[in-house]
Design a protein around this motif. Structure first.
Motif, short mmCIF file in Angstrom:
data_model
loop_
_atom_site.label_atom_id
_atom_site.label_comp_id
_atom_site.label_asym_id
_atom_site.label_seq_id
_atom_site.Cartn_x
_atom_site.Cartn_y
_atom_site.Cartn_z
N PHE A 190 1.11 -6.54 -17.31
CA PHE A 190 0.52 -6.61 -15.98
C PHE A 190 0.65 -5.30 -15.22
CE2 PHE A 190 1.80 -11.02 -16.80
CZ PHE A 190 0.60 -11.66 -16.57
N TRP A 191 -0.28 -5.06 -14.34
CA TRP A 191 -0.14 -4.02 -13.33
C TRP A 191 -0.94 -4.46 -12.13
CZ3 TRP A 191 -4.47 -3.21 -16.33
CH2 TRP A 191 -5.57 -2.63 -15.72
N ALA A 192 -0.76 -3.78 -11.02
CA ALA A 192 -1.47 -4.16 -9.80
C ALA A 192 -1.74 -2.92 -8.96
CB ALA A 192 -0.64 -5.15 -9.00
N PRO A 199 0.80 -1.22 0.00
CA PRO A 199 0.00 0.00 0.00
C PRO A 199 0.84 1.28 0.00
CG PRO A 199 -0.56 -1.39 1.90
CD PRO A 199 0.51 -2.08 1.13
N PHE A 200 2.07 1.20 0.47
CA PHE A 200 2.92 2.39 0.53
C PHE A 200 3.75 2.58 -0.74
CE2 PHE A 200 5.02 -1.13 2.73
CZ PHE A 200 6.21 -1.22 2.02
N LYS A 201 3.61 1.70 -1.73
CA LYS A 201 4.34 1.81 -3.00
C LYS A 201 3.41 2.33 -4.09
CE LYS A 201 8.28 -0.76 -2.45
NZ LYS A 201 9.55 -0.58 -3.05
N SER A 202 3.89 3.28 -4.86
CA SER A 202 3.06 3.83 -5.94
C SER A 202 3.06 2.92 -7.17
CB SER A 202 3.51 5.23 -6.32
OG SER A 202 4.85 5.20 -6.79
N GLN A 203 4.09 2.11 -7.33
CA GLN A 203 4.21 1.22 -8.48
C GLN A 203 4.55 -0.18 -8.00
OE1 GLN A 203 3.80 2.07 -11.80
NE2 GLN A 203 3.11 4.03 -10.99
N PRO A 204 4.06 -1.22 -8.70
CA PRO A 204 4.46 -2.58 -8.33
C PRO A 204 5.92 -2.83 -8.69
CG PRO A 204 3.10 -2.62 -10.30
CD PRO A 204 3.12 -1.20 -9.82
#
Length: 143
Positions: A86-88, A71-76
């Motif tokens: 893919f993205w998440a 949750p604290f990361k803007s990108q996977p």
């Protein structure tokens, strides 16, 4: 009818010590080629399990780490399966999703979600294959 890609989600719930707590995923998904798809994952293990890992298994490539989120990361963080299409997103520790922008035939496979803590405690859902310590460590290191 246009061709479809089958994204198998291999597990629904792993109950820890019979207390109903675990990792949950949606059931199998049929997706038309070229269309987007989302695989959802959630858990009720508590806020310490804030890392989410996605894995894919295919006959050709075996088991690969697709990506990791928090949750604290803007990108996977992409794993050894490469970014592909893919993205998440994971807005909160307890739920997130893996998505494919435009499904391709080579996206077909069996997908697993796992969750983990910053201290290396990783929980898999029921039915997940035994993963090597190296694969789990490499995924945990990306977060």
């Amino acid at each position: 009818m246009s061709p479809v890609v089958i994204l198998f989600v291999a597990c629904l719930l792993r109950s820890v010590a019979g207390d109903g707590k675990g990792v949950r995923q949606m059931s199998d998904l049929l997706v038309r080629l070229g269309h987007p798809a989302r695989l959802h994952c959630s858990h009720n293990l508590g806020g310490a399990f804030l890392l989410m890992f996605w894995y894919r298994k295919t006959a050709a490539d075996g088991l690969k780490h697709v990506l990791s989120t928090a949750p604290f990361k803007s990108q996977p963080e992409f794993g050894n399966a490469g970014p592909g299409d893919f993205w998440a997103e994971q807005a909160e520790a307890e739920r997130g999703f893996l998505a494919v922008r435009k499904a391709r035939a080579n996206d077909a496979g069996v997908y697993w979600c796992a969750v983990g803590t910053l201290h290396g405690d990783v929980r898999l859902c029921e039915g997940a294959p035994k993963m090597s310590d190296t694969l789990l460590h490499d995924a945990n290191r990306t977060c």
